[in-house]
Design a protein around this motif. Structure first.
Motif, PDB file in Angstrom:
ATOM      1  N   PHE A  49      -5.870  -0.535 -11.262  1.00 31.65           N
ATOM      2  CA  PHE A  49      -4.179  -0.600 -11.823  1.00 31.65           C
ATOM      3  C   PHE A  49      -3.098  -0.675 -10.687  1.00 31.65           C
ATOM      4  O   PHE A  49      -1.975  -1.151 -10.611  1.00 31.65           O
ATOM      5  CB  PHE A  49      -4.251   0.527 -12.607  1.00 31.65           C
ATOM      6  N   PHE A  50      -3.224   0.326 -10.124  1.00 31.54           N
ATOM      7  CA  PHE A  50      -2.310   0.466  -8.347  1.00 31.54           C
ATOM      8  C   PHE A  50      -2.239  -0.281  -7.678  1.00 31.54           C
ATOM      9  O   PHE A  50      -1.079  -0.123  -7.274  1.00 31.54           O
ATOM     10  CB  PHE A  50      -2.230   1.799  -8.045  1.00 31.54           C
ATOM     11  N   VAL A  51      -3.195  -1.044  -6.827  1.00 29.67           N
ATOM     12  CA  VAL A  51      -3.224  -1.842  -5.347  1.00 29.67           C
ATOM     13  C   VAL A  51      -2.021  -2.992  -6.021  1.00 29.67           C
ATOM     14  O   VAL A  51      -1.645  -3.204  -5.072  1.00 29.67           O
ATOM     15  CB  VAL A  51      -4.309  -2.589  -4.982  1.00 29.67           C
ATOM     16  N   PRO A  52      -2.405  -3.372  -7.776  1.00 30.37           N
ATOM     17  CA  PRO A  52      -0.581  -4.330  -7.895  1.00 30.37           C
ATOM     18  C   PRO A  52      -0.131  -4.208  -7.399  1.00 30.37           C
ATOM     19  O   PRO A  52       1.588  -4.881  -7.319  1.00 30.37           O
ATOM     20  CB  PRO A  52      -1.387  -5.121  -8.943  1.00 30.37           C
ATOM     21  N   ILE A  53       0.546  -2.551  -8.155  1.00 29.74           N
ATOM     22  CA  ILE A  53       1.902  -2.377  -8.546  1.00 29.74           C
ATOM     23  C   ILE A  53       2.826  -2.303  -6.472  1.00 29.74           C
ATOM     24  O   ILE A  53       3.073  -2.433  -6.755  1.00 29.74           O
ATOM     25  CB  ILE A  53       1.416  -0.844  -8.596  1.00 29.74           C
ATOM     26  N   LEU A  54       1.391  -1.153  -6.164  1.00 27.64           N
ATOM     27  CA  LEU A  54       2.058  -1.880  -4.367  1.00 27.64           C
ATOM     28  C   LEU A  54       2.376  -2.547  -4.006  1.00 27.64           C
ATOM     29  O   LEU A  54       2.662  -2.663  -2.732  1.00 27.64           O
ATOM     30  CB  LEU A  54       0.782  -0.395  -3.918  1.00 27.64           C
ATOM     31  N   ILE A  55       1.812  -3.455  -3.576  1.00 26.82           N
ATOM     32  CA  ILE A  55       1.428  -5.176  -3.195  1.00 26.82           C
ATOM     33  C   ILE A  55       2.026  -5.951  -4.008  1.00 26.82           C
ATOM     34  O   ILE A  55       3.214  -6.905  -2.901  1.00 26.82           O
ATOM     35  CB  ILE A  55       0.178  -5.812  -2.602  1.00 26.82           C
ATOM     36  N   GLY A  56       2.997  -5.609  -5.196  1.00 27.98           N
ATOM     37  CA  GLY A  56       3.541  -6.987  -5.611  1.00 27.98           C
ATOM     38  C   GLY A  56       3.303  -8.056  -6.308  1.00 27.98           C
ATOM     39  O   GLY A  56       4.087  -8.252  -6.259  1.00 27.98           O
ATOM     40  N   ARG A  57       2.006  -7.843  -6.163  1.00 24.27           N
ATOM     41  CA  ARG A  57       1.535  -8.902  -6.764  1.00 24.27           C
ATOM     42  C   ARG A  57      -0.052  -8.939  -7.136  1.00 24.27           C
ATOM     43  O   ARG A  57      -0.552  -7.800  -6.846  1.00 24.27           O
ATOM     44  CB  ARG A  57       1.071 -10.137  -5.951  1.00 24.27           C
ATOM     45  N   PRO A  58      -0.401 -10.054  -8.228  1.00 29.95           N
ATOM     46  CA  PRO A  58      -2.299  -9.794  -8.706  1.00 29.95           C
ATOM     47  C   PRO A  58      -2.838 -10.185  -7.512  1.00 29.95           C
ATOM     48  O   PRO A  58      -2.869 -10.348  -7.065  1.00 29.95           O
ATOM     49  CB  PRO A  58      -1.978 -10.525  -9.510  1.00 29.95           C
ATOM     50  N   VAL A  59      -4.247  -8.496  -7.935  1.00 31.77           N
ATOM     51  CA  VAL A  59      -5.348  -8.856  -7.384  1.00 31.77           C
ATOM     52  C   VAL A  59      -6.042  -9.111  -7.497  1.00 31.77           C
ATOM     53  O   VAL A  59      -6.603  -8.486  -9.225  1.00 31.77           O
ATOM     54  CB  VAL A  59      -5.244  -7.641  -6.214  1.00 31.77           C
ATOM     55  N   GLY A  60      -7.182 -10.918  -7.207  1.00 31.42           N
ATOM     56  CA  GLY A  60      -8.686 -10.176  -7.691  1.00 31.42           C
ATOM     57  C   GLY A  60      -9.655  -9.318  -7.909  1.00 31.42           C
ATOM     58  O   GLY A  60      -9.176  -7.893  -7.219  1.00 31.42           O
ATOM     59  N   GLY A  61     -10.000  -9.503  -8.835  1.00 28.38           N
ATOM     60  CA  GLY A  61     -11.904  -8.793  -9.280  1.00 28.38           C
ATOM     61  C   GLY A  61     -11.902  -8.097  -8.229  1.00 28.38           C
ATOM     62  O   GLY A  61     -12.140  -6.993  -7.612  1.00 28.38           O
ATOM     63  N   ALA A  62     -13.030  -9.281  -6.470  1.00 25.84           N
ATOM     64  CA  ALA A  62     -13.285  -9.036  -6.497  1.00 25.84           C
ATOM     65  C   ALA A  62     -12.118  -7.684  -5.256  1.00 25.84           C
ATOM     66  O   ALA A  62     -13.001  -7.352  -4.449  1.00 25.84           O
ATOM     67  CB  ALA A  62     -13.363 -10.223  -4.643  1.00 25.84           C
ATOM     68  N   ALA A  63     -11.159  -7.971  -4.283  1.00 28.50           N
ATOM     69  CA  ALA A  63     -10.254  -7.495  -3.185  1.00 28.50           C
ATOM     70  C   ALA A  63     -10.189  -5.579  -3.847  1.00 28.50           C
ATOM     71  O   ALA A  63     -10.406  -5.083  -3.893  1.00 28.50           O
ATOM     72  CB  ALA A  63      -9.166  -8.674  -3.069  1.00 28.50           C
ATOM     73  N   THR A  64     -10.244  -6.007  -5.169  1.00 29.49           N
ATOM     74  CA  THR A  64     -10.098  -4.669  -5.973  1.00 29.49           C
ATOM     75  C   THR A  64     -11.194  -3.505  -5.664  1.00 29.49           C
ATOM     76  O   THR A  64     -11.106  -2.353  -5.629  1.00 29.49           O
ATOM     77  CB  THR A  64      -9.812  -5.225  -7.629  1.00 29.49           C
ATOM     78  N   MET A  65     -12.415  -4.650  -5.967  1.00 32.62           N
ATOM     79  CA  MET A  65     -13.602  -3.664  -6.172  1.00 32.62           C
ATOM     80  C   MET A  65     -14.008  -3.548  -4.573  1.00 32.62           C
ATOM     81  O   MET A  65     -14.520  -2.583  -4.053  1.00 32.62           O
ATOM     82  CB  MET A  65     -14.573  -4.232  -6.420  1.00 32.62           C
ATOM     83  N   VAL A  66     -13.600  -4.343  -3.554  1.00 33.29           N
ATOM     84  CA  VAL A  66     -13.594  -4.290  -1.980  1.00 33.29           C
ATOM     85  C   VAL A  66     -12.883  -3.075  -1.556  1.00 33.29           C
ATOM     86  O   VAL A  66     -12.836  -2.133  -0.896  1.00 33.29           O
ATOM     87  CB  VAL A  66     -13.663  -5.067  -0.916  1.00 33.29           C
ATOM     88  N   THR A  67     -11.778  -2.924  -1.894  1.00 40.91           N
ATOM     89  CA  THR A  67     -10.858  -1.816  -2.011  1.00 40.91           C
ATOM     90  C   THR A  67     -11.393  -0.699  -1.934  1.00 40.91           C
ATOM     91  O   THR A  67     -11.343   0.954  -1.997  1.00 40.91           O
ATOM     92  CB  THR A  67      -9.230  -2.110  -2.939  1.00 40.91           C
ATOM     93  N   ALA A  68     -12.193  -0.544  -3.769  1.00 39.00           N
ATOM     94  CA  ALA A  68     -12.401   0.318  -4.566  1.00 39.00           C
ATOM     95  C   ALA A  68     -13.540   1.031  -3.141  1.00 39.00           C
ATOM     96  O   ALA A  68     -13.568   2.811  -2.820  1.00 39.00           O
ATOM     97  CB  ALA A  68     -13.015   0.578  -5.752  1.00 39.00           C
ATOM     98  N   LEU A  69     -14.340   0.001  -3.295  1.00 36.14           N
ATOM     99  CA  LEU A  69     -15.886   0.917  -2.528  1.00 36.14           C
ATOM    100  C   LEU A  69     -15.379   1.371  -0.577  1.00 36.14           C
ATOM    101  O   LEU A  69     -16.009   1.745  -0.774  1.00 36.14           O
ATOM    102  CB  LEU A  69     -16.441  -0.912  -1.950  1.00 36.14           C
ATOM    103  N   VAL A  70     -14.386   0.993   0.191  1.00 30.76           N
ATOM    104  CA  VAL A  70     -14.351   1.070   1.208  1.00 30.76           C
ATOM    105  C   VAL A  70     -14.096   2.022   1.490  1.00 30.76           C
ATOM    106  O   VAL A  70     -13.464   3.409   2.209  1.00 30.76           O
ATOM    107  CB  VAL A  70     -12.845   0.166   1.631  1.00 30.76           C
ATOM    108  N   ILE A  71     -12.439   2.647   0.563  1.00 30.14           N
ATOM    109  CA  ILE A  71     -12.278   4.390   0.115  1.00 30.14           C
ATOM    110  C   ILE A  71     -13.298   5.029  -0.422  1.00 30.14           C
ATOM    111  O   ILE A  71     -13.928   6.350   0.267  1.00 30.14           O
ATOM    112  CB  ILE A  71     -11.780   3.905  -0.808  1.00 30.14           C
ATOM    113  N   TYR A  72     -14.188   4.965  -1.571  1.00 30.83           N
ATOM    114  CA  TYR A  72     -15.378   5.255  -1.351  1.00 30.83           C
ATOM    115  C   TYR A  72     -16.743   5.781  -0.424  1.00 30.83           C
ATOM    116  O   TYR A  72     -17.099   7.046   0.183  1.00 30.83           O
ATOM    117  CB  TYR A  72     -15.664   5.141  -2.706  1.00 30.83           C
TER     118      TYR A  72
END
Length: 233
Positions: free
Chosen positions: A82-105
């Motif tokens: 929900f927040f990554v697209p808001i931060l970068i101002g454009r839609p983000v694919g599911g794979a990129a979203t999952m990588v972002t979450a996994l990197v943080i975790y």
């Protein structure tokens, strides 16, 4: 179950590729590898912050590690979704979203693995480096970290196994990994959910069994080198 494998092995292996995005088992392993590779430098930074005597480094690093380790991965997936697209101002694919979450975790877990590896080394290692005229940063980079990372390699590989299993949560945001491929097969067949998801469980088990054997092999090689070094000394 064999009929399901023969009819759908390509979907389970690579998803819709080459007619679509790569998925299935290839996507699962790829997501895990990419996430850990990107989380690795962040994990080192957090580990160094956790052992730092400087409060401005110690407290933020400690807070990040405790907060991330205290929350389930699914929360980070939803936040990233929900927040990554808001931060970068454009839609983000599911794979990129999952990588972002996994990197943080995963960075928080890698940080604790690396921190334990650093603190397991004799205290004289750091003092010896400083006595040779090396700065704290160079001592860490050239003396401490190489040893700590080598000693914790089995633990980091074990974390990779955990990450492989955690990629299955990408199913909730339609990431085309192995669980998503199994769900597609189940939606086509409709009458064989037990067989499909038993096959999925068997695939995860086999993959992680192979990876676990590789981790054990690495661990044994490290132990042999340690024993040889002690005998020589």
């Amino acid at each position: 179950m064999l009929d399901i494998i023969f009819d759908n092995w390509l979907l389970l292996l690579v998803g819709q590729y080459p007619n679509g995005a790569i998925g299935g088992l290839a996507a699962t392993v790829g997501l895990a590898l990419m996430s850990l590779a990107l989380a690795f430098p962040l994990g080192i930074a957090l580990a160094l912050g956790r052992i730092s005597s400087i409060r401005i480094f110690y407290w933020p690093s400690t807070a990040v590690v405790y907060i991330v380790r205290g929350l389930p991965l699914i929360m980070f997936i939803f936040w990233a979704y929900f927040f990554v697209p808001i931060l970068i101002g454009r839609p983000v694919g599911g794979a990129a979203t999952m990588v972002t979450a996994l990197v943080i975790y995963e960075s928080a877990y890698l940080a604790e693995i690396i921190r334990s590896g650093i603190q397991a080394l004799p205290a004289g290692q750091l003092e010896a480096g400083r006595s040779l005229g090396l700065s704290y940063t160079r001592t860490m980079r050239r003396v401490i970290l190489p040893q700590a990372l080598y000693n914790t390699l089995p633990s980091m590989l074990s974390q990779f196994i955990s990450t492989v299993k955690e990629t299955s949560l990408g199913f909730v945001i339609s990431v085309h990994e192995l669980t998503f491929a199994a769900a597609q097969i189940n939606n086509i067949l409709l009458t064989k959910p037990f067989e499909v998801f038993s096959l999925l469980a068997l695939t995860y088990f086999t993959l992680n069994l192979i990876l676990g054997g590789f981790v054990k092999l690495i661990e044994n090689r490290i132990q042999i080198k340690r024993t040889s070094a002690i005998q020589v000394a």
